[in-house]
Design an enzyme around this catalytic site. Structure first.
Site, short mmCIF file in Angstrom:
data_model
loop_
_atom_site.label_atom_id
_atom_site.label_comp_id
_atom_site.label_asym_id
_atom_site.label_seq_id
_atom_site.Cartn_x
_atom_site.Cartn_y
_atom_site.Cartn_z
N ASP A 173 42.11 36.50 29.54
CA ASP A 173 42.79 35.40 29.58
C ASP A 173 41.80 34.26 28.12
O ASP A 173 40.29 34.97 28.05
CB ASP A 173 42.46 34.09 30.09
CG ASP A 173 43.03 34.84 31.42
OD1 ASP A 173 44.19 34.70 30.98
OD2 ASP A 173 43.01 33.58 32.61
N TYR A 224 44.99 37.71 40.10
CA TYR A 224 44.67 36.87 39.31
C TYR A 224 43.60 36.24 39.40
O TYR A 224 43.47 35.59 40.69
CB TYR A 224 45.61 35.85 39.31
CG TYR A 224 47.18 36.84 38.53
CD1 TYR A 224 47.38 36.68 37.07
CD2 TYR A 224 47.98 37.78 38.78
CE1 TYR A 224 48.30 37.45 36.27
CE2 TYR A 224 48.96 37.92 38.15
CZ TYR A 224 49.04 38.54 36.95
OH TYR A 224 50.15 38.83 36.24
N TYR A 233 33.86 38.98 38.10
CA TYR A 233 33.86 37.67 37.20
C TYR A 233 33.05 36.61 37.90
O TYR A 233 32.60 36.53 39.15
CB TYR A 233 35.49 37.18 37.67
CG TYR A 233 36.51 37.88 37.04
CD1 TYR A 233 37.76 37.93 36.27
CD2 TYR A 233 37.31 39.44 37.88
CE1 TYR A 233 38.29 38.40 35.52
CE2 TYR A 233 38.46 40.08 37.65
CZ TYR A 233 39.06 39.52 36.68
OH TYR A 233 39.86 40.43 36.34
#
Length: 432
Positions: A240, A378, A306
């Protein structure tokens, strides 16, 4: 019939040069050029018949109409067509004159030879001109994916030079939360910067929603160094805009169209990119790559790790957080297409694995969470639930609305294994 009888039948069909004679028997004898083969066959026929003949000059040949004497000329024209272009491999293709192909068919028919046999005129033209091009340019032939393709249109007397793209592979780290991976033209003005005769108010006349991107910081120095016409940026997935890409970085390939310089100093190029990117982007491991690397990068389905900073709308305790993270650790996640990307992606349910999930509470409303997930998971929706589109989710398990305030990609797992094959790279001058 014996090869000698067949050769006699060809010789008796008018003035046929040695190359055209030998070409009719290219599949029946080896180790010679067609001209050498034809000369030997002509001598054999003369000895057998005890009837010497005047040699046939190539220019007098009714089959090739003298074209078998032009290999050197066409090779020089091809080499001249790439003056100033750096390349290592090439291939030659020929568009033969229809009349010559028809002459060849008539010759075989008149001599009583099988319709399928020998070697086509254009195959010899490709080979003989190609050998000479290689010597003139000190390059090697490549029948799969050459750097340069020469198309010889013999009837039109033209040489079309096609310079294939060159490729530079590397990994980038995106250190800014304000730039996308690739160019983002303004949708309102279609990237023109103008609307209704004035500067577009949506992009301030720049033509871009974001004036900089990873692509715009990385590609121009590579394009300039390779002196190409244009470039394309290919990434192994994307993060993103507001997410950093840290750790060992994300694999990418820059494709340069019509490069005049194919072997730049990649170490110097890496230093230049990192200096001009001014801390927004860093690249490492730049290497010259092959065409196949583009597909390998685009198809990489690596897992990713992440780190997310999470904010809760209401206070929670550490036990609640740890219980929720334990439920997500190793869980199978079902995700409907997120609302934030629904305008550009089809609605569907995706099933992904959350391989490992852990974290710690910083205070009653903030936590840091680390997630190692399957490619395509996601992360923001795994945290927020996206109004129930993702199940299970952190928000659903703790029973409190929450969202990601900062997201960093720490690692793209598996890229080392995917890109270690030496066949996907080209040695630069400093590696040879």
């Amino acid at each position: 019939m014996s090869i000698l009888e067949d050769a006699r039948a060809v010789v008796e069909n008018g003035p046929v040069c040695d190359a055209c004679l030998g070409r009719q028997f290219a599949d029946r004898s080896f180790g010679l050029t067609n001209a050498e083969r034809g000369k030997a066959l002509r001598v054999s026929v003369e000895l057998a018949d005890d009837d010497p003949h005047e040699p046939v000059e190539t220019e007098e040949c009714w089959v090739c109409e003298g074209l078998s004497a032009t290999f050197d000329e066409w090779a020089r024209r091809a080499a001249d067509g790439v003056a100033g272009v750096e390349f290592g491999t090439y291939q030659v293709g020929t568009r033969a004159p229809p009349l010559v192909e028809e002459n060849e068919r008539l010759l075989r028919e008149s001599a009583g030879l099988e319709e399928e046999g020998g070697e086509p005129f254009k195959a010899e033209f490709n080979r003989e001109v190609g050998k000479r091009v290689g010597r003139l340019t000190d390059t090697e032939v490549d029948f799969e994916r050459p750097d340069v393709l020469f198309v010889l249109d013999v009837e039109d007397e033209s040489v079309d030079v096609q310079v294939n793209p060159a490729f530079v592979y590397g990994r980038y780290r995106k250190l800014s939360r304000e730039i996308p991976q690739t160019e983002w033209p303004c949708r309102e003005c279609n990237g023109t910067g103008r609307r209704g005769g004035d500067d577009c108010i949506h992009c301030d006349g720049t033509g871009y929603m974001y004036e900089e991107s990873v692509e715009q910081l990385v590609s121009p120095p590579i394009l300039e160094a390779m002196d190409g016409d244009d470039s394309s940026f290919h990434g192994a997935g994307r993060e993103d805009i507001d997410a950093k890409m840290l750790g060992t970085g994300r694999p990418f390939v820059v494709e340069v169209k019509h490069p005049k310089k194919r072997f730049p100093d990649v170490e110097a190029l890496e230093e230049e990119i990192n200096e001009t990117a001014d801390g927004k982007v860093e690249v490492e491991g730049l290497r010259l790559a092959t065409y196949d690397m583009v597909e390998r990068v685009k198809e990489l389905d690596a897992s990713k790790t992440y780190q997310a900073r999470v904010q809760f709308d209401e206070p929670i305790d550490d036990e609640t957080l740890q219980d929720a993270l334990a439920e997500l650790d190793g869980a199978t996640i079902e995700q409907n297409t997120p609302e934030r990307v629904s305008h550009r992606r089809a609605a569907k349910t995706r099933v992904r694995e959350a391989y490992a999930v852990s974290g710690e509470l910083e205070d009653e409303t903030h936590a840091t969470v680390e997630i190692h997930g399957e490619g395509g998971l996601y992360i923001k929706e795994l945290v927020s639930s996206d109004e129930g589109r993702t199940e299970p989710s952190l928000a659903g398990l703790v029973g409190v609305p929450c969202h990601v305030t900062e997201l960093d990609v720490l690692a793209v797992e598996g890229e080392d294994e995917a890109f270690e094959d030496p066949d996907f790279f080209i040695e630069s001058d400093d590696e040879k």
